[in-house]
Enzyme design. Structure first.
Site, PDB file in Angstrom:
ATOM      1  N   GLU A   1       0.821  -1.217   0.000  1.00 28.26           N
ATOM      2  CA  GLU A   1       0.000   0.000   0.000  1.00 28.26           C
ATOM      3  C   GLU A   1       0.855   1.267   0.000  1.00 28.26           C
ATOM      4  OE1 GLU A   1      -2.672  -0.655   3.345  1.00 28.26           O
ATOM      5  OE2 GLU A   1      -4.035  -1.733   2.028  1.00 28.26           O
TER       6      GLU A   1
ATOM      7  N   ASP B   1      -8.551  -8.809   4.412  1.00 30.77           N
ATOM      8  CA  ASP B   1      -8.289  -7.704   5.333  1.00 30.77           C
ATOM      9  C   ASP B   1      -9.329  -7.595   6.453  1.00 30.77           C
ATOM     10  OD1 ASP B   1      -7.043  -5.542   6.395  1.00 30.77           O
ATOM     11  OD2 ASP B   1      -7.749  -4.088   4.937  1.00 30.77           O
TER      12      ASP B   1
ATOM     13  N   GLU C   1     -12.438  -1.692  12.147  1.00 34.80           N
ATOM     14  CA  GLU C   1     -12.421  -1.015  10.845  1.00 34.80           C
ATOM     15  C   GLU C   1     -13.559  -1.486   9.944  1.00 34.80           C
ATOM     16  OE1 GLU C   1      -8.742  -1.600   8.752  1.00 34.80           O
ATOM     17  OE2 GLU C   1      -9.484  -0.677   6.914  1.00 34.80           O
TER      18      GLU C   1
HETATM   19  C1  GCV Z   1      -2.333   0.532   8.475  1.00 36.85           C
HETATM   20  C2  GCV Z   1      -5.888  -2.003   5.531  1.00 36.85           C
HETATM   21  C3  GCV Z   1      -6.295  -0.740   6.250  1.00 36.85           C
HETATM   22  C4  GCV Z   1      -5.130   0.241   6.338  1.00 36.85           C
HETATM   23  C5  GCV Z   1      -3.973  -0.481   7.042  1.00 36.85           C
HETATM   24  C6  GCV Z   1      -3.621  -1.726   6.250  1.00 36.85           C
HETATM   25  C7  GCV Z   1      -2.510  -2.518   6.921  1.00 36.85           C
HETATM   26  O1  GCV Z   1      -5.641  -1.736   4.201  1.00 36.85           O
HETATM   27  O2  GCV Z   1      -7.380  -0.163   5.605  1.00 36.85           O
HETATM   28  O3  GCV Z   1      -5.535   1.357   7.060  1.00 36.85           O
HETATM   29  O4  GCV Z   1      -2.855   0.354   7.176  1.00 36.85           O
HETATM   30  O5  GCV Z   1      -4.748  -2.547   6.147  1.00 36.85           O
HETATM   31  O6  GCV Z   1      -2.836  -3.409   7.672  1.00 36.85           O
HETATM   32  O7  GCV Z   1      -1.339  -2.227   6.704  1.00 36.85           O
END
Ligand code: GCV
Length: 726
Positions: free
Chosen positions: A312, A386, A414
């Site tokens: 990411e 996720d 989340e």
């Molecule tokens: C900390 C998902 C979440 C992100 C998070 C990522 C990760 O994509 O939406 O906010 O980033 O996981 O675990 O690295």
């Protein structure tokens, strides 16, 4: 009250806030599960008072003074008596809290300490020369602290003390919270306020919260904290910030909690003045070695680095044509002389890889099995996508027998309704831990992978992405505390049941009254299935509105990366719905052991909870109950809504057992949860209807608005959104 005032004067530094809040208002939740209010059942109270008339506490270390304070608070509060510490009383009726080596000679022979390890402890009732003692003992101070918390838990849950014989040894070595806290105090995916770390006032100002945080964690056996977001800022590794980290480490040390930091892979460039962060470059190698030395000079028990790399948008070894292995071993090599760990995250998926996102981590890491240095743990999310309301276990579990795999659970919600929904997460954790990987035959559960017993790993770990913020009750939703508590208990013992955890937490936090505990426990256990039903039933996943992940967004399909779009995951079309991960589709199922692959592939054996995770099926496919898939979807959404209605009813009836403030708070949140459950049902069913073209099942309540209305809803300031500074 007399006792609390006295304690306030004597223990201002350590426990003022806990005690003062407990004395004047029992309802704001700050005291968490360490709520030592007087035992209301008179018979139990009298019994305890006669069993524990005095306390023998040997030792004067920092941890032992924490133990002393805790006993003063705990016994003082629960028994409402002055706690008398004195030497060994041969007459008995004494609580003995002592390291084994310091135990009175006559009690030593009652214990065999072999195999107890550094953190383990024993609690035992002993009759000696006609006198009775309850003994808490351990090899080391930290075991003694854990034993003390367990002993107090026995009193808080009104357990009998007559024949106690407990031996506890943690099954997992590294039991850590991961804070996704940024240096500006925002929290990525945080829904309970801002970060409790006040970087601006550290190191000079020690907020009482830091102490109370350490105490809460130690009470459930958590022994580490990763202070910063995995989307890391290199500044945390500069001397200015390391001074602040050192101050926190000093607060946490007596509680057995180590600090860890997230290490930004490009730090040698950003704060080191180098031109590259290539893991094979000699200057880069030296930079990390020097950095490790600098940190350990300041914090001798520093835990290590957690790294999110090439994921990411984060920098990583692949920026230089190197592998995750090169990156992890670079840092492991630097930390190894000091006993530090590298926790390398397996949450990777690439914009350059067109294969199913669910397959990418496995493909990336399995070939590297056995090549990581001994101080590397690979941290794997519970599922391959996720933190969805329900995911099958990650195929990496059991597939890397030579590498310690650390579990990553999300405690913050989340994808489960933020801090507004009541969803008891230990039920989800339990489901994952008890899943059978079949990697070494039947019974090769994920729990056995995580505790290292399946392949005799030297080190094991479990991480939970924290739900803690500076909200007065720490977690926003009062029931969010149960997820923090439950994570800690499962990290200590991944074989505990969600039901036992709920039972314990309710008794500690609210009441021991069975008329309260039984129905609310039931409600907590069922709450997890409710959220699955009203958000992502029958194996649907990642159909959240994008960015903030608040509410439904199955229609979103315009984001640059395909796997960021909900349409990628549900693949609804006029033919049907679901992601084909069998051989005719992405073949992600081939990453599981043959038994698991077969079970999920065969529609006769694939549990319906995972149907659309693994299969693309026609709208008129017949479910086990004889209804069509389309009807079944509608009925599941409806079931979720009805389950929240039941939760509201259950909670309403609990008024006599809960203080007004917390009762009202939970009621308001449940009402929001119901509104949002209905929103999910209506928005998703209207959207999927554009493909199925079928009537809603008759049992389903009809949507309140049009699909366009649901699509028009925007939440630019939803909490927890990832900041854009990186
Ligand atoms: C900390 C998902 C979440 C992100 C998070 C990522 C990760 O994509 O939406 O906010 O980033 O996981 O675990 O690295």
């Amino acid at each position: 009250m007399r006792q609390s005032i006295k304690l306030k004067v004597r223990y201002f530094f350590g426990f003022f806030l806990f005690v003062s809040i407990a004395s004047f208002s029992m309802s704001n939740g700050y005291e968490l599960w360490l709520n030592y209010t007087k035992i209301s059942d008179e018979a139990t109270l009298l019994k305890y008072r006669s069993t524990i008339q005095t306390v023998f506490l040997e030792g004067t270390s920092e941890t032992q003074s924490v133990i002393k304070n805790e006993l003063e608070m705990g016994l003082g509060g629960l028994l409402d008596t002055e706690v008398v510490f004195q030497g060994f009383n041969k007459g008995g009726n004494q609580l003995i809290v002592s390291k084994y080596n310091d135990l009175p000679q006559e009690l030593k022979s009652s214990f065999i300490m072999d195999g107890l390890s550094k953190e383990g402890y024993k609690i035992k009732t002993i009759e000696s020369n006609g006198a009775s003692f309850v003994v808490v003992t351990a090899n080391e101070d930290i075991g003694l602290l854990y034993g003390t918390y367990n002993f107090l838990r026995l009193l808080q849950t009104h357990s009998a003390l007559e024949n106690v014989d407990i031996t506890e040894i943690p099954k997992v070595d590294v039991r850590v919270l991961n804070h996704w806290d940024n240096l500006d105090r925002t929290i990525e995916r945080g829904f309970a306020g801002f970060s409790i770390w006040n970087w601006h006032t550290l190191p000079g100002y020690i907020d009482q919260r830091y102490i109370d945080y350490a105490r809460a964690n130690a009470s459930v056996g958590i022994n580490g904290t990763v202070l910063t977001n995995v989307n890391a800022n290199a500044l945390i590794l500069t001397p200015q910030y390391l001074e602040k980290v050192k101050a926190l480490a000093e607060v946490f040390r007596p509680y057995g909690i180590k600090v860890y930091l997230t290490a930004r892979f490009s730090a040698p460039i950003e704060i080191g003045g180098l031109e590259t962060a290539d893991p094979l470059d000699a200057d880069v190698i030296q930079w990390w070695k020097d950095k490790a030395k600098e940190i350990y000079t300041m914090i001798p028990d520093f835990g290590g680095f957690v790294v999110k790399a090439n994921s990411e948008g984060q920098p990583g070894p692949q920026n230089y044509g190197r592998s995750h292995l090169d990156g992890a071993n670079l840092m492991a090599n630097a930390l190894e002389p000091f006993g530090g760990l590298v926790i390398w995250r397996a949450f990777v998926y690439s914009e350059h890889d067109p294969t199913d996102r669910a397959k990418q981590a496995y493909s990336e890491f399995v070939p590297e099995d056995g090549k990581f240095m001994d101080n590397v743990l690979l941290q794997v999310k519970n599922g391959a996508i996720d933190f969805q309301p329900r995911e099958p276990f990650h195929p990496l579990f059991g597939a890397m027998p030579k590498t310690p795999l650390m579990m990553e659970f999300q405690i913050t919600k989340e994808y489960l309704g933020f801090a507004t929904h009541l969803v008891f997460l230990p039920k989800l954790y339990e489901e994952v831990l008890q899943s059978d990987t079949y990697r070494k035959g039947k019974g090769s559960t994920v729990a056995k992978v995580i505790d290292g017993s399946l392949n005799n790993k030297k080190v094991s770990g479990m991480a939970g992405v924290s739900n803690v913020g500076n909200d007065i009750n720490w977690t926003g939703h009062p029931f969010g505390q149960a997820d923090w508590y439950g994570f800690g208990r499962l990290a200590w013992n991944p074989y505990m049941t969600a039901e036992d955890i709920a039972d314990e937490w309710l008794r500690l936090t609210f009441s021991n009254d069975e008329k309260f505990v039984e129905p609310v426990k039931q409600m907590m256990i069922e709450s997890r299935e409710a959220v699955v039903n009203y958000m992502n039933p029958l194996g649907l996943h990642h159909i959240f509105d994008t960015g903030h992940h608040y509410g439904p967004g199955p229609w979103v399909g315009n984001l640059s990366r395909p796997e960021w779009n909900p349409v990628y995951y549900h693949k609804a079309d006029s033919e049907g719905v679901g992601f084909d991960r069998t051989k005719t589709g992405s073949n992600a199922l081939s990453q599981y052991a043959p038994e698991v692959e077969k079970m999920f592939t065969d529609l006769k054996t694939c549990p319906e909870e995972y149907l659309l995770w693994f299969h693309h099926l026609p709208w008129d496919y017949t479910l086990k109950n004889g209804r069509t898939l389309w009807d079944g979807l509608g009925l599941k959404y409806q079931e979720g809504v009805d389950e929240v209605r039941d939760m509201i009813k259950t909670w309403e009836a609990m008024k006599p057992y809960v203080d007004d403030a917390r009762h009202h708070q939970v009621s308001m949140l449940l009402d929001i949860q119901l509104e949002e459950a209905i929103w999910w049902k209506d928005a998703c069913m209207l959207y999927f209807q554009t493909f199925s073209k079928m009537e809603f099942p008759r049992e389903m309540e009809k949507p309140e608005h049009t699909l366009d209305y649901y699509k028009s809803l925007k939440f630019p300031f939803a909490p927890g959104i990832r900041p854009r500074w990186d």
